[in-house]
Design an enzyme around this catalytic site. Structure first.
Site, short mmCIF file in Angstrom:
data_model
loop_
_atom_site.label_atom_id
_atom_site.label_comp_id
_atom_site.label_asym_id
_atom_site.label_seq_id
_atom_site.Cartn_x
_atom_site.Cartn_y
_atom_site.Cartn_z
N HIS A 1 -8.52 -2.00 1.15
CA HIS A 1 -7.30 -2.67 0.76
C HIS A 1 -6.39 -2.79 1.99
CE1 HIS A 1 -7.45 -2.00 -3.84
NE2 HIS A 1 -8.67 -1.98 -3.33
N GLU A 26 0.87 -1.18 0.00
CA GLU A 26 0.00 0.00 0.00
C GLU A 26 0.90 1.22 0.00
OE1 GLU A 26 -3.10 -0.26 -0.55
OE2 GLU A 26 -3.28 -2.41 -0.18
N HIS A 83 -6.90 2.57 1.36
CA HIS A 83 -6.34 1.64 2.35
C HIS A 83 -6.65 2.00 3.81
CE1 HIS A 83 -3.25 4.70 2.70
NE2 HIS A 83 -2.74 4.41 1.50
#
Length: 233
Positions: A150, A9, A57
């Protein structure tokens, strides 16, 4: 064969413009079977987190402010990666950020010959189909119900399952029982330990699948309706 499935990420899309890696998750496979060994870390990017990236994220600048720098954990990460092939979804993106971070601290970048891109594999197997991780999870029946945002480790775990399916399914790893698991300190009898490890996602009870008495009776009645069936000769 040892392989590492990983995901990252980041603060954005391009390390060349100052974007940084903020999380990495790695899952170890041995003969295409997850061993249960993982590596996961958050990094302080020493910069702001754009709203668009945080929406993907969920990692805020405040959350990351007390996390270690990439330089502090680089040796541990590289030790876990070893010399194994590295599997990622749209792997050029993840390799780009990993190597950018390594370059910033004067480490040798990871050789691109180690890259295995599941997007490229999926494109060959399913031309014209959607190739996102979500789409491939749906295609192969991989449960992603716990994927709200995510997350590097969660996405690596999902991708590991998709990767095995892309290469033909779980049966390709059955030879694990006769092999020594290199790199995790396990023995030839480690299969039970591997199978016994709990997944990080929700555990669902098995579904009953045996036919009921009523279903069996209706099946027998249905079969009697055939006139001179081949199997009765």
């Amino acid at each position: 064969m040892r392989e590492i499935v990983f995901d990252t990420e980041t603060t954005g899309l391009d390390p060349k413009t100052g974007d940084r890696m903020v999380e990495i998750g790695c899952v170890e496979l041995y003969n295409r079977v997850p061993t249960g060994e993982t590596y996961h870390a958050y990094f302080n990017p020493q910069r702001d987190i754009p709203a668009g990236a945080e929406a993907v994220h969920g990692l805020s600048a405040s959350f990351l402010s007390d996390k270690p720098l990439f330089a502090d954990l680089a040796d541990d990460l590289l030790y876990f990666l070893g010399d194994a092939p590295l599997v990622a979804h749209n792997a050029g993106f993840d390799f780009g950020f990993l190597n950018a971070e390594l370059t910033l601290i004067d480490f040798e970048p990871v050789c691109m010959t180690r890259m295995v891109d599941t997007v490229a594999i999926a494109r060959k197997r399913h031309p014209g189909a959607k190739l996102s991780l979500d789409a491939l999870c749906t295609r192969y029946g991989v449960d992603r119900s716990h994927r709200v945002k995510h997350g590097a480790l969660l996405d690596a775990e999902l991708l590991a399952q998709v990767y095995v399916e892309l290469l033909g399914g779980r049966q390709i790893g059955l030879e694990l029982a006769a092999e020594h698991h290199v790199g995790s300190g396990s023995t030839p009898g480690a299969v039970a330990a591997v199978i016994g490890r709990k997944p990080t996602g929700p555990v669902r009870p098995p579904r009953p699948h045996a036919a009921t008495d009523d279903e069996l009776a209706r099946h027998r009645k249905f079969m009697k309706g055939f006139d001179q069936p081949l199997w009765a000769r």
